[in-house]
Enzyme design. Structure first.
Site, PDB file in Angstrom:
ATOM      1  CB  THR A 184      33.558  38.314  38.456  1.00  0.00           C
ATOM      2  OG1 THR A 184      34.785  39.045  38.256  1.00  0.00           O
ATOM      3  CG2 THR A 184      33.911  36.886  38.783  1.00  0.00           C
ATOM      4  N   GLY A 189      30.968  43.933  40.982  1.00  0.00           N
ATOM      5  CA  GLY A 189      31.107  44.547  39.655  1.00  0.00           C
ATOM      6  C   GLY A 189      30.194  43.865  38.652  1.00  0.00           C
ATOM      7  NE  ARG A 203      47.762  43.208  15.995  1.00  0.00           N
ATOM      8  CZ  ARG A 203      48.796  42.449  16.380  1.00  0.00           C
ATOM      9  NH1 ARG A 203      49.975  42.616  15.857  1.00  0.00           N
ATOM     10  NH2 ARG A 203      48.619  41.516  17.286  1.00  0.00           N
ATOM     11  CG  ASP A 215      38.300  40.349  37.810  1.00  0.00           C
ATOM     12  OD1 ASP A 215      38.395  41.019  36.761  1.00  0.00           O
ATOM     13  OD2 ASP A 215      38.269  40.853  38.947  1.00  0.00           O
ATOM     14  NE  ARG A 219      33.196  46.804  43.732  1.00  0.00           N
ATOM     15  CZ  ARG A 219      33.541  45.835  42.879  1.00  0.00           C
ATOM     16  NH1 ARG A 219      33.465  44.568  43.242  1.00  0.00           N
ATOM     17  NH2 ARG A 219      33.973  46.109  41.669  1.00  0.00           N
ATOM     18  N   GLY A 231      30.768  37.870  42.462  1.00  0.00           N
ATOM     19  CA  GLY A 231      32.104  37.301  42.668  1.00  0.00           C
ATOM     20  C   GLY A 231      32.279  36.791  44.086  1.00  0.00           C
ATOM     21  CG  ASP A 232      36.187  36.588  45.692  1.00  0.00           C
ATOM     22  OD1 ASP A 232      35.759  37.739  45.432  1.00  0.00           O
ATOM     23  OD2 ASP A 232      37.393  36.304  45.740  1.00  0.00           O
ATOM     24  N   GLY A 233      33.313  38.099  46.906  1.00  0.00           N
ATOM     25  CA  GLY A 233      32.782  38.943  47.986  1.00  0.00           C
ATOM     26  C   GLY A 233      31.289  38.701  48.154  1.00  0.00           C
ATOM     27  NE  ARG A 257      15.408  34.533  28.175  1.00  0.00           N
ATOM     28  CZ  ARG A 257      15.650  33.286  27.804  1.00  0.00           C
ATOM     29  NH1 ARG A 257      16.666  32.621  28.338  1.00  0.00           N
ATOM     30  NH2 ARG A 257      14.880  32.689  26.924  1.00  0.00           N
ATOM     31  N   GLY A 280      41.510  43.530  36.026  1.00  0.00           N
ATOM     32  CA  GLY A 280      41.951  42.381  36.811  1.00  0.00           C
ATOM     33  C   GLY A 280      42.874  42.852  37.910  1.00  0.00           C
ATOM     34  NE  ARG A 281      40.992  47.205  42.113  1.00  0.00           N
ATOM     35  CZ  ARG A 281      39.753  47.529  42.489  1.00  0.00           C
ATOM     36  NH1 ARG A 281      39.225  47.005  43.570  1.00  0.00           N
ATOM     37  NH2 ARG A 281      39.045  48.369  41.781  1.00  0.00           N
ATOM     38  CB  ALA A 330      50.996  40.915  23.845  1.00  0.00           C
ATOM     39  CG  ASP A 357      38.577  36.619  40.587  1.00  0.00           C
ATOM     40  OD1 ASP A 357      37.396  36.373  40.309  1.00  0.00           O
ATOM     41  OD2 ASP A 357      38.916  37.601  41.274  1.00  0.00           O
TER      42      ASP A 357
HETATM   43  O1  F6P Z   1      35.992  42.453  39.620  1.00  0.00           O
HETATM   44  C1  F6P Z   1      35.736  43.030  38.395  1.00  0.00           C
HETATM   45  C2  F6P Z   1      36.530  44.282  38.217  1.00  0.00           C
HETATM   46  O2  F6P Z   1      36.194  44.870  36.979  1.00  0.00           O
HETATM   47  C3  F6P Z   1      38.045  44.128  38.320  1.00  0.00           C
HETATM   48  O3  F6P Z   1      38.652  43.633  37.158  1.00  0.00           O
HETATM   49  C4  F6P Z   1      38.466  45.524  38.650  1.00  0.00           C
HETATM   50  O4  F6P Z   1      39.703  45.520  39.284  1.00  0.00           O
HETATM   51  C5  F6P Z   1      37.363  45.982  39.557  1.00  0.00           C
HETATM   52  O5  F6P Z   1      36.226  45.209  39.232  1.00  0.00           O
HETATM   53  C6  F6P Z   1      37.026  47.439  39.433  1.00  0.00           C
HETATM   54  O6  F6P Z   1      36.019  47.733  40.331  1.00  0.00           O
HETATM   55  P1  F6P Z   1      35.217  49.095  40.371  1.00  0.00           P
HETATM   56  O7  F6P Z   1      34.305  49.127  39.186  1.00  0.00           O
HETATM   57  O8  F6P Z   1      34.453  49.029  41.640  1.00  0.00           O
HETATM   58  O9  F6P Z   1      36.224  50.162  40.309  1.00  0.00           O
END
Ligand code: F6P
Length: 324
Positions: free
Chosen positions: A130, A15, A159, A132, A76, A106-108, A25, A175-176, A191, A134
């Site tokens: 990323t 992503g 709000r 996220d 991906r 990211g990790d992938g 850059r 944030g899946r 919140a 994470d």
């Molecule tokens: O990893 C970044 C992210 O935006 C996540 O927060 C989200 O769950 C996922 O990618 C969505 O991925 P895609 O754009 O492939 O639907």
């Protein structure tokens, strides 16, 4: 004709995240300064397999530090899970004269880099990009700060309208598998509740909290839900049913992945890009660059992949205690 300089490849994968361009850059400028040629590979590992690449000169990365998205495009790549494709990508690197590769993702994406290094003998350095946040080895990933600020700006707007209508706004943020954006924007927006994938939530507790606050003349509410938590539709319906308050759901979605990167993202991306090139110059491979306690660090890629980042449950607890 003189001998061609060695080349460093750079790609963005997974992503997109605001600040990836600043990292591209930095990699390009640092590598050229050190005497390398730089090959920009488009659409992540897919582009590497298809040979979609072009040489990047200093002026090719001008005027991109402030731009969201990635000029290299991103994707991906499922094929990269199979060793024959990894070998094919390594062959492509050899053909292009790429000795070292910087992978921003990211990790992938790091898993792909580790395979490319192990199977194909290409020196690979990962830069965490990323929204996220994470990735275990770093306190901070490129794009995270911009995404949080974008989400917060949207919640502030929500709000206003929630206040005017005495409503409860349930906001789904990205944030899946990670509640970092959620917990931070929940705290920053005051919140009443926040649901993250890392921690179980109790809908009766949330409804009771809203009801009690309502009794003390609190008329509008924000509930932040990370994308990876059950169903935000169900949470919205349940709150409406249990409290009787008009409750609406807003899914922020991909808007959080766009926009001009913040100072923090631009600086972190630049530092990480610079360090990635330094590591390749030192002959290192299989490392991921990160930021720990304000300092640029690097760790073994496997370490970055195998350890799970502990979630900031303390921030979640404080957020919960402050909102009533
Ligand atoms: O990893 C970044 C992210 O935006 C996540 O927060 C989200 O769950 C996922 O990618 C969505 O991925 P895609 O754009 O492939 O639907």
């Amino acid at each position: 004709m003189g001998e061609q300089a060695k080349a460093i490849g750079v790609l963005t994968s997974g992503g997109d995240a605001p600040g990836m361009n600043a990292a591209v850059r930095a990699v390009t400028r640092a590598a050229i300064r050190k005497g390398f040629r730089v090959i920009g590979i488009q659409r992540g590992y897919n582009g590497l397999l298809n040979g979609e690449c072009k040489e990047l000169k200093p002026r090719n990365v001008s005027d991109i530090i402030q731009r969201g998205g990635t000029i290299l495009y991103t994707a991906r790549c499922k094929e990269f899970m199979q060793p024959e494709y990894v070998q094919k990508a390594a062959d492509k690197c050899h053909e292009l004269g790429i000795e070292g590769l910087v992978v921003i993702g990211g990790d992938g994406s790091f898993r792909g880099a580790a395979d490319l290094s192990r199977i194909g003998g290409i020196k690979c350095i990962g830069i965490p990009g990323t929204i996220d946040n994470d990735i275990q080895c770093t306190n901070y990933t490129i794009g995270y700060d911009t995404a949080m600020n974008t989400a917060l700006e949207m919640i502030d707007k929500l709000r206003d309208t929630s206040q005017s209508h005495d409503r409860c706004s349930v906001v789904e943020v990205m944030g899946r598998h990670a509640g970092w954006i959620a917990v931070n924007v929940a705290m920053a927006s005051g919140a009443i509740a926040c649901c993250t994938p890392e921690t179980p939530y109790d809908i009766n507790y949330i409804a009771e909290k809203i009801r009690k606050a309502h009794e003390t003349q609190k008329e509008h509410f924000i509930v932040v839900v990370a994308e990876g938590v059950d169903s935000s539709e169900k949470i919205t319906e349940d709150i409406k049913k249990l409290t009787g308050i008009d409750t609406r759901l807003t899914v922020l979605g991909h808007v959080q992945r766009g926009g001009s990167p913040t100072v923090r993202d631009r600086v972190a991306a630049s530092q990480m890009g610079y360090r990635a090139v330094e590591l390749l110059c030192d002959g290192q491979t299989n490392r991921v660059v990160g930021l720990k306690h304000g300092k640029i660090i690097d760790v073994d890629i496997q370490e970055a992949l195998t350890m799970k980042k502990p979630f900031d449950t303390e921030l979640l607890r404080m957020c919960d205690e402050l909102a009533y």
